[in-house]
Design a protein around this motif. Sequence first.
Motif, short mmCIF file in Angstrom:
data_model
loop_
_atom_site.label_atom_id
_atom_site.label_comp_id
_atom_site.label_asym_id
_atom_site.label_seq_id
_atom_site.Cartn_x
_atom_site.Cartn_y
_atom_site.Cartn_z
N THR A 248 0.83 -1.20 0.00
CA THR A 248 0.00 0.00 0.00
C THR A 248 0.86 1.25 0.00
O THR A 248 0.56 2.23 -0.70
CB THR A 248 -0.93 0.01 1.23
N GLU A 249 1.95 1.22 0.74
CA GLU A 249 2.86 2.36 0.77
C GLU A 249 3.51 2.58 -0.60
O GLU A 249 3.65 3.72 -1.07
CB GLU A 249 3.95 2.15 1.81
N LEU A 250 3.88 1.49 -1.27
CA LEU A 250 4.47 1.61 -2.60
C LEU A 250 3.48 2.23 -3.58
O LEU A 250 3.85 3.07 -4.41
CB LEU A 250 4.92 0.24 -3.10
N ILE A 251 2.24 1.81 -3.50
CA ILE A 251 1.22 2.38 -4.37
C ILE A 251 1.05 3.87 -4.09
O ILE A 251 0.87 4.68 -5.01
CB ILE A 251 -0.11 1.62 -4.20
N GLY A 252 1.13 4.25 -2.82
CA GLY A 252 1.04 5.66 -2.46
C GLY A 252 2.20 6.46 -3.01
O GLY A 252 2.03 7.59 -3.50
N ARG A 253 3.42 5.91 -2.96
CA ARG A 253 4.58 6.59 -3.51
C ARG A 253 4.45 6.76 -5.01
O ARG A 253 4.84 7.80 -5.57
CB ARG A 253 5.85 5.82 -3.17
N ALA A 254 3.91 5.74 -5.66
CA ALA A 254 3.68 5.85 -7.09
C ALA A 254 2.65 6.93 -7.41
O ALA A 254 2.82 7.74 -8.33
CB ALA A 254 3.23 4.51 -7.65
N HIS A 255 1.60 6.97 -6.62
CA HIS A 255 0.55 7.96 -6.82
C HIS A 255 1.09 9.38 -6.69
O HIS A 255 0.62 10.30 -7.38
CB HIS A 255 -0.58 7.72 -5.81
N ASP A 256 2.07 9.58 -5.85
CA ASP A 256 2.65 10.91 -5.65
C ASP A 256 3.26 11.47 -6.92
O ASP A 256 3.38 12.69 -7.07
CB ASP A 256 3.72 10.86 -4.54
N VAL A 257 3.70 10.59 -7.84
CA VAL A 257 4.28 11.07 -9.10
C VAL A 257 3.36 10.76 -10.28
O VAL A 257 3.79 10.75 -11.43
CB VAL A 257 5.68 10.46 -9.34
N GLY A 258 2.11 10.49 -9.98
CA GLY A 258 1.14 10.24 -11.04
C GLY A 258 1.26 8.87 -11.67
O GLY A 258 0.87 8.69 -12.83
N ALA A 259 1.77 7.90 -10.93
CA ALA A 259 1.96 6.55 -11.46
C ALA A 259 1.00 5.58 -10.79
O ALA A 259 0.40 5.88 -9.76
CB ALA A 259 3.40 6.09 -11.28
N ARG A 260 0.89 4.40 -11.35
CA ARG A 260 0.03 3.35 -10.82
C ARG A 260 0.69 2.01 -11.12
O ARG A 260 1.69 1.95 -11.84
CB ARG A 260 -1.36 3.40 -11.47
N ILE A 261 0.14 0.95 -10.57
CA ILE A 261 0.66 -0.38 -10.88
C ILE A 261 -0.37 -1.14 -11.70
O ILE A 261 -1.56 -1.16 -11.38
CB ILE A 261 1.03 -1.17 -9.60
N VAL A 262 0.09 -1.73 -12.80
CA VAL A 262 -0.74 -2.58 -13.64
C VAL A 262 -0.39 -4.02 -13.29
O VAL A 262 0.78 -4.39 -13.27
CB VAL A 262 -0.46 -2.30 -15.14
N VAL A 263 -1.40 -4.83 -12.99
CA VAL A 263 -1.16 -6.18 -12.48
C VAL A 263 -1.96 -7.20 -13.27
O VAL A 263 -2.89 -6.85 -14.01
CB VAL A 263 -1.53 -6.26 -10.98
N PRO A 264 -1.62 -8.50 -13.14
CA PRO A 264 -2.43 -9.54 -13.78
C PRO A 264 -3.90 -9.42 -13.40
O PRO A 264 -4.24 -9.23 -12.23
CB PRO A 264 -1.81 -10.83 -13.22
N GLY A 265 -4.76 -9.50 -14.39
CA GLY A 265 -6.19 -9.30 -14.17
C GLY A 265 -6.67 -7.96 -14.61
O GLY A 265 -7.87 -7.78 -14.87
#
Length: 401
Positions: free
Chosen positions: A72-89
């Motif tokens: 969750t913290e990693l997703i938050g750090r990504a969000h800070d720079v306008g990024a997201r994670i794309v995952v299987p599914g």
Amino acid sequence: MTGEFDAGTPVSDDVRAAYAYLGAVTERPTAQLWDLVDLVGPVEAEQRIRVRAVGEALTDQTEGRFALVDGTELIGRAHDVGARIVVPGDPGWPDWQLAPLDRPRGRRRESSGGVPTALRPLGLWWRGPADPDLALRRTVAVVGTRAPTSYGRAVTADLCAGVAAEDFTVISGGAFGIDAMAHRAVVGAGGATIAVLAGGVDRLYPRGNEALLQEVARTGAVISAQPPGTGVTRYRFLDRNRIIAALSSATVVVEAAARSGALSTAAWAEALGRPVGAVPGPVTSVASVGTHLLIRDKGAILISRAADVVELAGDLGEVSPSPRGDASTWDGLDDVTRRILEALPLSGGVAPAEVAASAGVSPGTARAVLGRLMATGAAVRGHEGWHRSGDGGIQMSLPVD
């Protein structure tokens, strides 16, 4: 199993966070890690790793990070720079492109313990507005030396502007030299380009290309298999090369010395069954030694113009929907595409390996063609496997250059 746990339903926040954790808890994804995810799903896989309820191999592989990583913290750090994670599914998860990475490459092993490596990433960190589902349908990698000649820069600009005009997404590594020229030419032409980084998407590297990479992130995408906050290392650059090759329908090397990292990308493309092209140069130029070796020893296709790249990247069954809706035709389809279509049932489903065996092609070629046929609506991937679309899906003709 493919690792698509509960595929077909929206990916929940806890599943997404679990994939973020799993992608960071080991330096590289391993066979044991993917086996666990396939068996119990990402959420329970994370829980078992956290309480050390896994086998000895996976316990050892995750020992250094299991209690430190927070998805969750990693997703938050990504969000800070306008990024997201794309995952299987996810709708844009490039399953057919990445799946061949699970195949063993020679005798490749982890450096510690002789652990075999499953190289398919558990997620891609995606910074930019480009839609993965659209951006990855027609792709070509353009790579080369960090110290190009004026000839190499000019050829790269011409090739990349030309393929961008044909609606191909140009993928490269964001590095100095040929990579930067490729991205810059596509941005200038108003096309789509993706930079694959060796570190986190919140650490644009190299710093000398930061302005360029910000522009790529603004118009296309900067992506990485490494989580936010990750710095670069030599082996992460090599890992980055496998992602470039896997996401691309073909790889073109413009200039490369005899031991250039770009040759690593070409080697991965070859191992994955993707076509490789190389640009010839002056026989007196050190920067062209690697491309000449690819043509002479590896069977790379000689590239001299953008049309050569389009042909190379589209020769595995590239088709486009026909404007006619009153008749079905297989006219103009190449032999490989025709054989793969004939191998697909109209109902039920078959696995890519079965299609490859029936059509007499390599599994990598089958996956590549199936992906393109799915993009045109000619093939469907359902719960039972691959089959032709309901009406036969053969409303197709070759595109005209």
